[in-house]
Design a protein around this motif. Structure first.
Motif, PDB file in Angstrom:
ATOM      1  N   CYS A   1       0.846  -1.189   0.092  1.00 39.90           N
ATOM      2  CA  CYS A   1       0.058  -0.051  -0.266  1.00 39.90           C
ATOM      3  C   CYS A   1       0.718   1.383  -0.014  1.00 39.90           C
ATOM      4  O   CYS A   1       0.313   2.440  -0.376  1.00 39.90           O
ATOM      5  N   GLN A   2       2.281   1.200   0.162  1.00 39.09           N
ATOM      6  CA  GLN A   2       2.950   2.277   0.158  1.00 39.09           C
ATOM      7  C   GLN A   2       3.566   2.786  -1.262  1.00 39.09           C
ATOM      8  O   GLN A   2       3.672   3.827  -1.248  1.00 39.09           O
ATOM      9  N   SER A   3       3.257   1.761  -2.093  1.00 39.98           N
ATOM     10  CA  SER A   3       3.733   2.292  -3.603  1.00 39.98           C
ATOM     11  C   SER A   3       2.530   2.684  -4.215  1.00 39.98           C
ATOM     12  O   SER A   3       1.365   2.075  -4.249  1.00 39.98           O
ATOM     13  N   PRO A   4       2.675   3.780  -4.914  1.00 36.74           N
ATOM     14  CA  PRO A   4       1.745   4.325  -5.636  1.00 36.74           C
ATOM     15  C   PRO A   4       1.165   3.640  -6.835  1.00 36.74           C
ATOM     16  O   PRO A   4       2.022   2.747  -7.344  1.00 36.74           O
ATOM     17  N   PRO A   5      -0.080   3.507  -7.251  1.00 34.85           N
ATOM     18  CA  PRO A   5      -0.864   2.647  -8.126  1.00 34.85           C
ATOM     19  C   PRO A   5       0.229   3.049  -9.538  1.00 34.85           C
ATOM     20  O   PRO A   5       0.514   4.020  -9.870  1.00 34.85           O
TER      21      PRO A   5
ATOM     22  N   ARG B   1       3.137   1.666 -10.215  1.00 33.43           N
ATOM     23  CA  ARG B   1       4.404   1.367 -10.290  1.00 33.43           C
ATOM     24  C   ARG B   1       4.770   0.046 -10.357  1.00 33.43           C
ATOM     25  O   ARG B   1       4.308  -0.820  -9.598  1.00 33.43           O
TER      26      ARG B   1
END
Length: 144
Positions: free
Chosen positions: A138-142, A144
């Motif tokens: 959930c820390q990774s932006p969509p 990527r």
């Protein structure tokens, strides 16, 4: 972590419980699905024992929790979850977005891990801590 049928039966007997098919199936489901909610455990139990009722799973979970074979915990705003990691006073980390749950060992020292500034006369034997944040996914932006 998959526990063998022999290990499950031994755990039930060691807790002075009669070994029954529902108890074996529910305890195996808890071992195989750490931090699972009741609905997940019902589905997993039914995959092994199709005739088991919802109420039977609830009843078995209560008995297993009462004898200490299973730990029930309920993060704020979440459904109750169950795990087979018992016998220590570990804590949990919960993702605010997806609800993923992980184990976290005690922050400092031995159980109960934290010392209350004022115990109000209680003999404290357990501290429950829930760490909240974002899991790696959930820390990774969509995108990527």
């Amino acid at each position: 972590m998959h526990s063998s049928s022999t290990q499950i039966e031994r755990s039930l007997r060691d807790a002075a419980l009669r070994v029954t098919a529902p108890r074996k199936a529910v305890l195996a489901a808890v071992h195989d699905h750490p931090h699972a909610d009741t609905e997940t455990l019902i589905a997993a139990t039914r995959a092994q024992l199709s005739s088991v009722s919802h109420q039977a799973v609830y009843d078995v979970l209560r008995v297993l929790t009462d004898v200490g074979l299973v730990r029930r915990f309920q993060p704020a705003g979440s459904v109750a979850r169950y795990e087979a990691r018992v016998g220590d006073n570990h804590h949990h980390v919960v993702c605010r977005l997806c609800g993923a749950v992980g184990d976290v060992d005690c922050a400092v020292g031995e159980s109960p891990c934290l010392t209350a500034a004022d115990d109000a006369g209680f003999r404290i034997d357990e501290a429950e801590v829930v760490y909240w944040g974002l899991c790696p996914a959930c820390q990774s932006p969509p995108g990527r």
